[in-house]
Design a protein around this motif. Structure first.
Motif, PDB file in Angstrom:
ATOM      1  N   ALA A 155       2.781  -2.869   6.051  1.00  0.00           N
ATOM      2  CA  ALA A 155       2.460  -1.418   6.436  1.00  0.00           C
ATOM      3  C   ALA A 155       3.859  -0.809   6.778  1.00  0.00           C
ATOM      4  N   CYS A 156       4.796  -1.230   5.876  1.00  0.00           N
ATOM      5  CA  CYS A 156       5.913  -0.544   5.792  1.00  0.00           C
ATOM      6  C   CYS A 156       6.317   0.234   4.531  1.00  0.00           C
ATOM      7  N   ALA A 157       7.048   1.410   4.732  1.00  0.00           N
ATOM      8  CA  ALA A 157       7.362   2.069   3.382  1.00  0.00           C
ATOM      9  C   ALA A 157       8.566   1.390   2.481  1.00  0.00           C
ATOM     10  N   ALA A 158       8.455   1.425   1.290  1.00  0.00           N
ATOM     11  CA  ALA A 158       9.479   0.916   0.308  1.00  0.00           C
ATOM     12  C   ALA A 158      10.735   1.907   0.536  1.00  0.00           C
TER      13      ALA A 158
ATOM     14  N   MET B 277      -1.229 -11.012   1.325  1.00  0.00           N
ATOM     15  CA  MET B 277      -1.155  -9.865   0.163  1.00  0.00           C
ATOM     16  C   MET B 277      -1.825 -10.155  -1.249  1.00  0.00           C
TER      17      MET B 277
ATOM     18  N   LEU C 217       5.376  -5.195   1.012  1.00  0.00           N
ATOM     19  CA  LEU C 217       5.771  -4.067   1.924  1.00  0.00           C
ATOM     20  C   LEU C 217       4.527  -3.627   2.432  1.00  0.00           C
ATOM     21  N   GLN C 218       3.505  -3.333   1.369  1.00  0.00           N
ATOM     22  CA  GLN C 218       2.229  -2.602   1.711  1.00  0.00           C
ATOM     23  C   GLN C 218       1.319  -3.486   2.862  1.00  0.00           C
ATOM     24  N   GLY C 219       1.671  -4.934   2.748  1.00  0.00           N
ATOM     25  CA  GLY C 219       0.929  -5.906   3.877  1.00  0.00           C
ATOM     26  C   GLY C 219       1.652  -5.628   5.098  1.00  0.00           C
TER      27      GLY C 219
ATOM     28  N   LYS D  25       6.724  -4.304  -3.524  1.00  0.00           N
ATOM     29  CA  LYS D  25       5.937  -3.232  -3.017  1.00  0.00           C
ATOM     30  C   LYS D  25       4.660  -3.810  -2.267  1.00  0.00           C
ATOM     31  N   ALA D  26       4.062  -4.705  -2.975  1.00  0.00           N
ATOM     32  CA  ALA D  26       2.462  -5.226  -2.392  1.00  0.00           C
ATOM     33  C   ALA D  26       2.821  -6.072  -1.093  1.00  0.00           C
TER      34      ALA D  26
END
Length: 301
Positions: free
Chosen positions: A124-127, A104, A120-122, A117-118
């Motif tokens: 590939a999951c929604a917050a 990330m 979770l983006q890594g 949030k960064a």
């Protein structure tokens, strides 16, 4: 009789009869060439991956100047330990798989919720809807996905905004995360990252620096250039490792691998477009002065 195009690697010979446009695409693609500093850095990262979980994990700071290969090393580490993430079985049911290495970027803004949030983006999951749920949700996913190493690039961006106290708070967050999950953390950044970690001694002594030095005009530089030339789909050998071209290349690359590779890519594109099919000192000097992204039309002409 020597094999045609013996000056390039076997996998590159397969594209030598293709159109100039196709060979240009090959020349512009990212390539990996091992060199001593990168090999040692990857060994350090692999050691972190294999480390037995403990209450006090050994973390690492990969530090170097901008454009000197840090991000490429991290991407190679991730590629060698691929994520498997969400997959579907034969019945079409989603199945959770391990993600051994999570990469990330450190958000530039100082808000903690942006950090989670960064992450979770890594993954590939929604917050979750509520920010107060971000931290426990992200930590639970790290355990569910069996993440073994957390890799955070551009950690020097932590310095772009906020006060030293806020910087210290973010760094303590990393320490807390490592302690809670018994997870080794690798952070990468410029020498500003070293300054950031030095803010809090109790955090600094958890991150052992691994420094990527600038290149010198030596056999390591010569070896890298020679190996990279074999990946360029040019029909004529350029002899880039020879003194006549090696010194001009070193002089324009500012001691960084990113600048060196960018110049070589530009020069290869220009050589294909012009029909010269080789790189010389004059072409190196010409493409080195062009604005990034505008090299193709001008260099070939």
């Amino acid at each position: 009789m020597s094999e045609p195009f013996s000056h390039v690697a076997p996998e590159v010979r397969e594209v030598m009869d293709r159109s100039p446009a196709e060979r240009i695409a090959v020349a512009q693609a990212d390539q990996w060439v091992d060199y001593p500093a990168a090999t040692a850095a990857l060994k350090r990262l692999e050691d972190a991956l294999k480390h037995t979980r403990a209450s006090r994990m050994e973390n690492c700071l990969l530090v170097g100047d901008s454009n000197n290969g840090k991000s490429s090393i991290l991407r190679t580490f991730v590629q060698r330990n691929p994520s498997r993430g969400w997959m579907t079985d034969e019945a079409g049911t989603p199945q959770l798989r391990a993600i051994p290495v999570l990469l990330m970027d450190m958000p530039r803004q100082r808000q903690d919720e942006l950090f989670w949030k960064a992450m979770l983006q890594g993954l590939a999951c929604a917050a979750p809807r509520r920010n107060e749920d971000l931290e426990p949700f992200a930590c639970s996913l790290l355990e569910q996905f069996e993440v073994r190493v957390l890799v955070i690039d551009e950690v020097h961006d932590l310095l772009l905004e906020g006060t030293p106290r806020q910087h210290r708070s973010r760094l303590k967050l990393l320490k807390s995360l490592s302690n809670r999950l018994r997870l080794p953390i690798v952070v990468a950044g410029t020498h500003e990252a070293e300054a950031a970690l030095a803010i809090a001694e109790e955090v600094d002594n958890r991150f052992e620096p691994f420094v990527l030095p600038r290149w010198n005009l030596d056999r390591n530089f010569r070896g890298f250039v020679a190996a990279y030339e074999r990946l360029l789909p040019l029909k004529q050998p350029s002899g880039l490792a020879e003194r006549e071209t090696l010194i001009p290349l070193y002089n324009v690359c500012d001691g960084t691998i990113g600048r060196m590779v960018r110049v070589l890519k530009r020069a290869a594109v220009a050589a294909i477009e012009s029909g010269a099919e080789k790189i010389d000192a004059e072409l190196i000097g010409k493409v080195a002065t062009l604005p990034y992204g505008k090299e193709r039309g001008r260099a070939a002409g």
